[in-house]
Enzyme design. Structure first.
Site, short mmCIF file in Angstrom:
data_model
loop_
_atom_site.label_atom_id
_atom_site.label_comp_id
_atom_site.label_asym_id
_atom_site.label_seq_id
_atom_site.Cartn_x
_atom_site.Cartn_y
_atom_site.Cartn_z
N ASP A 1 44.16 43.13 44.69
CA ASP A 1 44.69 41.77 44.85
C ASP A 1 46.07 41.70 45.50
OD1 ASP A 1 42.50 40.36 43.85
OD2 ASP A 1 43.10 40.75 41.78
N HIS B 1 38.05 45.87 44.25
CA HIS B 1 36.88 45.14 43.79
C HIS B 1 36.27 44.31 44.91
CE1 HIS B 1 40.41 42.64 42.93
NE2 HIS B 1 39.63 41.58 43.12
N ARG C 1 40.57 32.50 36.24
CA ARG C 1 41.23 33.75 36.55
C ARG C 1 42.73 33.65 36.30
NH1 ARG C 1 41.61 37.43 41.91
NH2 ARG C 1 43.85 37.51 41.83
N HIS D 1 38.88 44.94 48.07
CA HIS D 1 40.33 44.76 48.11
C HIS D 1 40.95 45.03 46.75
CE1 HIS D 1 38.77 40.97 46.56
NE2 HIS D 1 39.95 40.76 45.99
C1 SIN Z 1 38.42 38.29 43.15
O1 SIN Z 1 39.34 38.21 42.35
O2 SIN Z 1 38.55 38.87 44.21
C2 SIN Z 1 37.09 37.64 42.81
C3 SIN Z 1 36.34 38.45 41.83
C4 SIN Z 1 35.08 37.78 41.44
O3 SIN Z 1 34.97 36.55 41.56
O4 SIN Z 1 34.17 38.47 41.00
#
Ligand code: SIN
Length: 276
Positions: free
Chosen positions: A95, A252, A267, A93
């Site tokens: 974000d 990602h 994050r 996806h």
């Molecule tokens: C995400 O932001 O989708 C998670 C990425 C991760 O935890 O590696």
């Protein structure tokens, strides 16, 4: 500062930089636009540092439906506890593409990593667009994707136990659901390059003026096409890593292959503009 590419299509490691004390961002900014994903090893980052680093790229944005850290509402923990089977981000996806202004960038800081596994994969949406045939480009160039936040999200220690679509988080935005229409091919506002922008297989439901049944086969093709091994960087996390990626031209996938182990990241997400 040394900038070393990590894969053919995207990703670079930046060495010799302490992210807490960068004064001149020019070289990092150029690398960010060139490689789309930057990795910095051996960083020691407190939440206020993460906020400050993110602020270089722009204003922070809330992740819908999720509560942030105490005192740092824009930072949330991406956590998988030992016993949990859900791994946040375990599908390809970009974000929150159901927002009118999906994020420009995401920054992730590794606080706890499994002994092995728990990697994050990145794909280049520039490479995905560039690899389309002329005929397919002509077909997808004018398409608009309809995105909706009806995806269910569960799991995670602090705040990812929420269910997107039904839960309202106090003090955060109060919408039940977000909807946004975005071009399937977007032009990156800084590089001018075209990128396939299909977001997420479950949140991008259909193309504008087309039914779900009509849209699905082409959407499925575009997802599969977007994540081909030739255009991927796989980040193998170590404690203290900071990763920053450009959501305007990448997708990602957080790999869940670490069974009963814990993984914990901080994050922060940076506000973007309406894709065009
Ligand atoms: C995400 O932001 O989708 C998670 C990425 C991760 O935890 O590696």
């Amino acid at each position: 500062m040394i900038i070393e590419p990590l894969a053919g299509a995207l990703g670079a490691e930046v060495r010799g930089v302490n992210l807490r004390s960068v004064r001149d961002w020019a070289e990092i900014d150029r690398a960010f636009l060139k490689y789309s994903v930057l990795a910095f090893r051996d960083q020691q980052i407190e939440p206020q540092d993460l906020m400050q680093i993110g602020a270089h790229f722009g204003a922070p944005c809330h992740y819908p439906f999720v509560t942030g850290l105490e005192g740092f509402p824009f930072i949330f923990e991406v956590v998988k506890e030992e016993q949990e089977t859900f791994n946040f981000g375990g599908n390809w996806h970009s974000d929150t593409t159901y927002l009118q202004q999906p994020p420009l960038a995401t920054l992730l800081y590794a606080l706890e990593t499994p002994a092995q596994g728990g990697d994050t994969l990145f794909s280049s949406s520039y490479a995905a667009y560039d690899a389309l045939s002329e005929g397919m480009r002509a077909l997808v160039d004018p398409l608009v994707g309809v995105n909706s936040s009806s995806l269910k999200v569960t799991g995670g220690r602090r705040k990812m136990h929420s269910t997107i679509g039904s839960m309202k988080v106090q003090g955060m935005d109060q919408a039940d659901r977000y909807e946004a229409e975005h071009p399937v091919v977007r032009t990156h506002p800084e590089t001018g390059r075209k990128a396939l922008f299909v977001g997420h297989p479950e949140t991008c439901t259909n193309f504008e003026n087309m039914t779900v049944a009509e849209s699905r086969p082409l959407l499925d093709y575009l997802y599969a096409h977007s994540v081909q091994p030739d255009a991927i960087y796989r980040h193998m996390w170590k404690l203290g890593d900071v990763l920053m990626w450009d959501n305007r031209c990448t997708m990602h996938y957080a790999v869940h292959d670490y069974g009963m182990q814990t993984r914990n990241m901080n994050r922060v997400t940076v506000k973007g503009t309406k894709p065009v």
